[in-house]
Design an enzyme around this catalytic site. Sequence first.
Site, PDB file in Angstrom:
ATOM      1  N   ASP A 179       0.857  -1.183   0.000  1.00  0.00           N
ATOM      2  CA  ASP A 179       0.000   0.000   0.000  1.00  0.00           C
ATOM      3  C   ASP A 179       0.897   1.238   0.000  1.00  0.00           C
ATOM      4  O   ASP A 179       1.736   1.402   0.894  1.00  0.00           O
ATOM      5  CB  ASP A 179      -0.900  -0.017   1.244  1.00  0.00           C
ATOM      6  N   ASP A 200      -3.295   2.609  -5.862  1.00  0.00           N
ATOM      7  CA  ASP A 200      -2.200   2.696  -4.895  1.00  0.00           C
ATOM      8  C   ASP A 200      -1.990   1.440  -4.070  1.00  0.00           C
ATOM      9  O   ASP A 200      -1.275   1.475  -3.069  1.00  0.00           O
ATOM     10  CB  ASP A 200      -2.435   3.880  -3.945  1.00  0.00           C
ATOM     11  N   GLU A 201      -2.544   0.299  -4.485  1.00  0.00           N
ATOM     12  CA  GLU A 201      -2.341  -0.918  -3.704  1.00  0.00           C
ATOM     13  C   GLU A 201      -2.410  -2.155  -4.588  1.00  0.00           C
ATOM     14  O   GLU A 201      -3.149  -2.193  -5.572  1.00  0.00           O
ATOM     15  CB  GLU A 201      -3.352  -1.028  -2.553  1.00  0.00           C
TER      16      GLU A 201
END
Length: 401
Positions: A13, A127-128
């Site tokens: 993350d 974003d992960e």
Amino acid sequence: MSRPAPRRIAHLDMDAFYASVELLRYPELRGLPVVIGGRDAAPRQLPDGRLRFARLRDYVGRGVVTTSTYEARALGVFSAMGMMKAAQLAPDAILLPADFDAYRHYSRLFKAAVAAFTPRIQDRGIDEIYIDLSDLPDESADIAARIKRAVREATGLSCSICVAPNKLLAKIGSELDKPDGLTLLTEADIPLRIWPLPVGKVNGIGPKASEKLAALGVHTVGELARTAPEVLQAHFGRSYAAWLAEVAQGIDERPLVVHSEPKSMSRETTFERDLHPRLDRPALSAAFTALCRRVADDLARKGYVGHTVGVKLRYDDFRTLTRDLTLPSPTADAAEIRRAATECVRRVPLQRRLRLLGVRVSGLAPAASVAPAPLQGELPFDDAPGARPSNGLGQGGQSGA
């Protein structure tokens, strides 16, 4: 006969991703409370070359916080919070507009860096990601540290990563030591590190379920693990109760989905103020065209075409309508999308001001890149009601979103 390697699933993350990208651009803001959101918050250059940044206290209008730095979070400002409430909590925080093109660029960079280690990656958003490390010979701590270094070298940004036996624990664990965390979890760590957490930390236990559990006196994952199965089943039903009992023990057998076809792609925008279909026609037309272009860009970049084009409109009274149009042949062309979206807009009433406008393409299929054509022709807001109510506006059924 060799036994299969134990599962080692990592969840990576990026740390305060949008805000961290902005700090690459404005390093002088490091260590300060910074909020990302709003539209007219771009810094202004002063005659001496310095930049003057907007402050949250000066923000006027509606909208929500996209994200914030950890310094702003310490003041109580979090993503999805209303901007006006955020201004009350942190009036001196720096305000910057969101730049999603930049965020997508850095997203591609960090994912490419991880893909150099293994293709076994499940994309979970901008974003992960999940990463399957099971077949790699390296120790978990070593490979996780190398991935973190590769991401920083590729982007200049930090990330937090957790390696665990499954996706459930990896997802929870990546939050435990943020920012720039490296966490290793095993089943033996569950009582010490997972059970003290609030039940809402488990992905899949939302606010309503948390509220129902709280009414039963269940606030932490450990308390959930000790709750009798028949009590859970009486309040949540057999299937969800069984899932709650499993996740409280850290059990999760879900595989990584390393490839999946998207069902649709969409773009939408919420206006800073409600726009009138006729009086604010230029602004609406510009926003409408931009949304069509951005959806077309998304399709072309990812190699898809779509059969169905749809629009979403939200009025000033918060009523939402959608319309769809199926095309004779799939497209990823901005002009074709705009023309189809125009036909959809002509089928909705435009007597009220609009607070949100969206464009969606669904029924996707992989395709070779399609050469874009220039946008041209009238936009649906060019003949908004008031002059010609006979243009078909207001006809057709309604569907809520």
